[in-house]
Design a protein around this motif. Sequence first.
Motif, PDB file in Angstrom:
ATOM      1  N   VAL A  67       0.819  -1.215   0.000  1.00 48.00           N
ATOM      2  CA  VAL A  67       0.000   0.000   0.000  1.00 48.00           C
ATOM      3  C   VAL A  67       0.851   1.263   0.000  1.00 48.00           C
ATOM      4  CG1 VAL A  67      -2.028  -1.068   1.045  1.00 48.00           C
ATOM      5  CG2 VAL A  67      -0.259  -0.116   2.508  1.00 48.00           C
ATOM      6  N   ALA A  68       2.121   1.162   0.428  1.00 46.90           N
ATOM      7  CA  ALA A  68       2.991   2.340   0.436  1.00 46.90           C
ATOM      8  C   ALA A  68       4.448   1.904   0.365  1.00 46.90           C
ATOM      9  CB  ALA A  68       2.764   3.170   1.699  1.00 46.90           C
ATOM     10  N   THR A  69       5.227   2.651  -0.420  1.00 47.22           N
ATOM     11  CA  THR A  69       6.677   2.443  -0.468  1.00 47.22           C
ATOM     12  C   THR A  69       7.350   3.784  -0.225  1.00 47.22           C
ATOM     13  OG1 THR A  69       6.728   2.778  -2.851  1.00 47.22           O
ATOM     14  CG2 THR A  69       6.552   0.521  -2.086  1.00 47.22           C
ATOM     15  N   GLU A  70       8.343   3.781   0.647  1.00 47.45           N
ATOM     16  CA  GLU A  70       9.085   4.999   0.973  1.00 47.45           C
ATOM     17  C   GLU A  70      10.578   4.687   0.966  1.00 47.45           C
ATOM     18  OE1 GLU A  70       8.270   8.169   1.470  1.00 47.45           O
ATOM     19  OE2 GLU A  70       6.166   7.789   1.067  1.00 47.45           O
ATOM     20  N   PRO A  71      11.252   4.872  -0.164  1.00 46.78           N
ATOM     21  CA  PRO A  71      12.687   4.585  -0.216  1.00 46.78           C
ATOM     22  C   PRO A  71      13.523   5.477   0.700  1.00 46.78           C
ATOM     23  CG  PRO A  71      11.768   4.774  -2.420  1.00 46.78           C
ATOM     24  CD  PRO A  71      10.709   5.213  -1.471  1.00 46.78           C
ATOM     25  N   SER A  72      13.033   6.669   1.013  1.00 42.88           N
ATOM     26  CA  SER A  72      13.814   7.591   1.840  1.00 42.88           C
ATOM     27  C   SER A  72      13.581   7.381   3.334  1.00 42.88           C
ATOM     28  CB  SER A  72      13.468   9.026   1.473  1.00 42.88           C
ATOM     29  OG  SER A  72      12.093   9.262   1.722  1.00 42.88           O
ATOM     30  N   GLN A  73      12.629   6.551   3.700  1.00 39.10           N
ATOM     31  CA  GLN A  73      12.310   6.322   5.110  1.00 39.10           C
ATOM     32  C   GLN A  73      12.959   5.023   5.595  1.00 39.10           C
ATOM     33  OE1 GLN A  73      10.741   8.450   7.056  1.00 39.10           O
ATOM     34  NE2 GLN A  73      10.290   9.872   5.391  1.00 39.10           N
ATOM     35  N   GLY A  74      12.889   4.805   6.900  1.00 32.84           N
ATOM     36  CA  GLY A  74      13.497   3.621   7.492  1.00 32.84           C
ATOM     37  C   GLY A  74      12.561   2.899   8.434  1.00 32.84           C
ATOM     38  N   ARG A  75      13.176   2.239   9.420  1.00 35.00           N
ATOM     39  CA  ARG A  75      12.440   1.399  10.344  1.00 35.00           C
ATOM     40  C   ARG A  75      11.421   2.184  11.169  1.00 35.00           C
ATOM     41  NH1 ARG A  75      14.734  -3.268  14.181  1.00 35.00           N
ATOM     42  NH2 ARG A  75      12.894  -3.467  15.481  1.00 35.00           N
ATOM     43  N   ALA A  76      11.766   3.378  11.592  1.00 39.28           N
ATOM     44  CA  ALA A  76      10.852   4.182  12.417  1.00 39.28           C
ATOM     45  C   ALA A  76       9.551   4.473  11.668  1.00 39.28           C
ATOM     46  CB  ALA A  76      11.525   5.483  12.841  1.00 39.28           C
ATOM     47  N   ALA A  78       8.283   2.683   9.213  1.00 38.81           N
ATOM     48  CA  ALA A  78       7.555   1.415   9.062  1.00 38.81           C
ATOM     49  C   ALA A  78       6.826   1.043  10.348  1.00 38.81           C
ATOM     50  CB  ALA A  78       8.522   0.306   8.655  1.00 38.81           C
ATOM     51  N   GLU A  79       7.487   1.232  11.495  1.00 36.25           N
ATOM     52  CA  GLU A  79       6.829   0.946  12.770  1.00 36.25           C
ATOM     53  C   GLU A  79       5.635   1.871  12.997  1.00 36.25           C
ATOM     54  OE1 GLU A  79       9.827   1.191  15.770  1.00 36.25           O
ATOM     55  OE2 GLU A  79      10.667  -0.777  15.269  1.00 36.25           O
ATOM     56  N   GLN A  80       5.759   3.125  12.598  1.00 33.95           N
ATOM     57  CA  GLN A  80       4.651   4.070  12.748  1.00 33.95           C
ATOM     58  C   GLN A  80       3.459   3.657  11.878  1.00 33.95           C
ATOM     59  OE1 GLN A  80       4.671   6.496  15.044  1.00 33.95           O
ATOM     60  NE2 GLN A  80       2.515   6.738  14.549  1.00 33.95           N
ATOM     61  N   GLN A  81       3.729   3.163  10.692  1.00 37.01           N
ATOM     62  CA  GLN A  81       2.652   2.690   9.815  1.00 37.01           C
ATOM     63  C   GLN A  81       1.928   1.498  10.436  1.00 37.01           C
ATOM     64  OE1 GLN A  81       1.681   4.176   6.815  1.00 37.01           O
ATOM     65  NE2 GLN A  81       3.039   5.740   7.648  1.00 37.01           N
ATOM     66  N   LEU A  82       2.675   0.623  11.094  1.00 37.01           N
ATOM     67  CA  LEU A  82       2.056  -0.512  11.774  1.00 37.01           C
ATOM     68  C   LEU A  82       1.207  -0.049  12.951  1.00 37.01           C
ATOM     69  CD1 LEU A  82       5.030  -3.030  11.784  1.00 37.01           C
ATOM     70  CD2 LEU A  82       2.964  -3.176  10.406  1.00 37.01           C
ATOM     71  N   ARG A  83       1.720   0.902  13.724  1.00 36.68           N
ATOM     72  CA  ARG A  83       0.964   1.426  14.872  1.00 36.68           C
ATOM     73  C   ARG A  83      -0.309   2.144  14.443  1.00 36.68           C
ATOM     74  NH1 ARG A  83       5.983   3.488  16.663  1.00 36.68           N
ATOM     75  NH2 ARG A  83       6.977   1.956  17.970  1.00 36.68           N
ATOM     76  N   ASP A  84      -0.231   2.891  13.335  1.00 40.12           N
ATOM     77  CA  ASP A  84      -1.383   3.646  12.850  1.00 40.12           C
ATOM     78  C   ASP A  84      -2.444   2.756  12.218  1.00 40.12           C
ATOM     79  OD1 ASP A  84      -0.134   5.919  13.731  1.00 40.12           O
ATOM     80  OD2 ASP A  84       0.543   6.550  11.729  1.00 40.12           O
ATOM     81  N   GLY A  85      -2.120   1.492  11.951  1.00 36.05           N
ATOM     82  CA  GLY A  85      -3.076   0.578  11.339  1.00 36.05           C
ATOM     83  C   GLY A  85      -3.119   0.671   9.830  1.00 36.05           C
ATOM     84  N   ASN A  86      -2.137   1.330   9.224  1.00 39.64           N
ATOM     85  CA  ASN A  86      -2.101   1.445   7.769  1.00 39.64           C
ATOM     86  C   ASN A  86      -1.641   0.155   7.099  1.00 39.64           C
ATOM     87  OD1 ASN A  86      -2.881   4.099   8.030  1.00 39.64           O
ATOM     88  ND2 ASN A  86      -0.790   4.854   8.050  1.00 39.64           N
ATOM     89  N   ALA A  87      -0.978  -0.708   7.854  1.00 41.70           N
ATOM     90  CA  ALA A  87      -0.456  -1.946   7.297  1.00 41.70           C
ATOM     91  C   ALA A  87      -0.418  -3.018   8.371  1.00 41.70           C
ATOM     92  CB  ALA A  87       0.941  -1.727   6.727  1.00 41.70           C
ATOM     93  N   ALA A  88      -0.402  -4.267   7.921  1.00 42.54           N
ATOM     94  CA  ALA A  88      -0.268  -5.392   8.844  1.00 42.54           C
ATOM     95  C   ALA A  88       1.151  -5.947   8.821  1.00 42.54           C
ATOM     96  CB  ALA A  88      -1.263  -6.485   8.477  1.00 42.54           C
ATOM     97  N   VAL A  89       1.873  -5.679   7.727  1.00 41.86           N
ATOM     98  CA  VAL A  89       3.245  -6.164   7.568  1.00 41.86           C
ATOM     99  C   VAL A  89       4.098  -5.000   7.073  1.00 41.86           C
ATOM    100  CG1 VAL A  89       4.743  -7.734   6.280  1.00 41.86           C
ATOM    101  CG2 VAL A  89       2.513  -8.513   7.047  1.00 41.86           C
ATOM    102  N   ALA A  90       5.310  -4.895   7.609  1.00 45.49           N
ATOM    103  CA  ALA A  90       6.251  -3.871   7.155  1.00 45.49           C
ATOM    104  C   ALA A  90       7.547  -4.555   6.734  1.00 45.49           C
ATOM    105  CB  ALA A  90       6.522  -2.856   8.259  1.00 45.49           C
ATOM    106  N   VAL A  91       8.061  -4.166   5.574  1.00 42.55           N
ATOM    107  CA  VAL A  91       9.327  -4.689   5.072  1.00 42.55           C
ATOM    108  C   VAL A  91      10.312  -3.533   5.044  1.00 42.55           C
ATOM    109  CG1 VAL A  91      10.482  -5.800   3.133  1.00 42.55           C
ATOM    110  CG2 VAL A  91       8.106  -6.382   3.655  1.00 42.55           C
ATOM    111  N   VAL A  92      11.423  -3.697   5.754  1.00 41.93           N
ATOM    112  CA  VAL A  92      12.463  -2.674   5.784  1.00 41.93           C
ATOM    113  C   VAL A  92      13.677  -3.246   5.061  1.00 41.93           C
ATOM    114  CG1 VAL A  92      13.917  -1.202   7.219  1.00 41.93           C
ATOM    115  CG2 VAL A  92      11.601  -1.787   7.963  1.00 41.93           C
ATOM    116  N   THR A  93      14.114  -2.578   4.011  1.00 41.70           N
ATOM    117  CA  THR A  93      15.232  -3.072   3.206  1.00 41.70           C
ATOM    118  C   THR A  93      16.488  -2.274   3.507  1.00 41.70           C
ATOM    119  OG1 THR A  93      14.753  -1.594   1.377  1.00 41.70           O
ATOM    120  CG2 THR A  93      13.677  -3.742   1.343  1.00 41.70           C
ATOM    121  N   GLY A  94      17.610  -2.912   3.311  1.00 45.71           N
ATOM    122  CA  GLY A  94      18.883  -2.227   3.437  1.00 45.71           C
ATOM    123  C   GLY A  94      19.280  -1.850   4.840  1.00 45.71           C
ATOM    124  N   SER A  95      18.640  -2.410   5.852  1.00 50.07           N
ATOM    125  CA  SER A  95      18.985  -2.032   7.218  1.00 50.07           C
ATOM    126  C   SER A  95      19.945  -3.022   7.858  1.00 50.07           C
ATOM    127  CB  SER A  95      17.721  -1.916   8.073  1.00 50.07           C
ATOM    128  OG  SER A  95      17.071  -3.165   8.132  1.00 50.07           O
TER     129      SER A  95
END
Length: 99
Positions: A67-76, A78-95
């Motif tokens: 539902v959303a991709t943010e190449p400039s963002q990181g783990r924080a 992704a965790e906020q998206q999970l807390r807000d209920g925007n997603a059920a799964v978050a994938v963080v790449t390059g960390s």
Amino acid sequence: MWAMIVKEFRQLRRDRRTLAMMIVMPVVLLIVFGYAASFDVTTIPTVAAGPEAGQVTHLVGEPFHVVATEPSQGRAWAEQQLRDGNAAVAVVTGSGRRC
């Protein structure tokens, strides 16, 4: 043992509400769990963050729906998206560390 069975059937004959509940409740539960409640997973909202977030869209298959991709963002983020209920799964790449 036989006397107890006979006693219980006599009690059922006296109390019609108990007999009705013994018949009605299982039928209601069969209808609710058989037709109304569906446990099939059809889509899982997913967000991707990190430098390779754009590739996640092509790599994940069904039932994941990015539902959303943010190449400039990181783990924080992704965790906020999970807390807000925007997603059920978050994938963080390059960390992770590279050897």
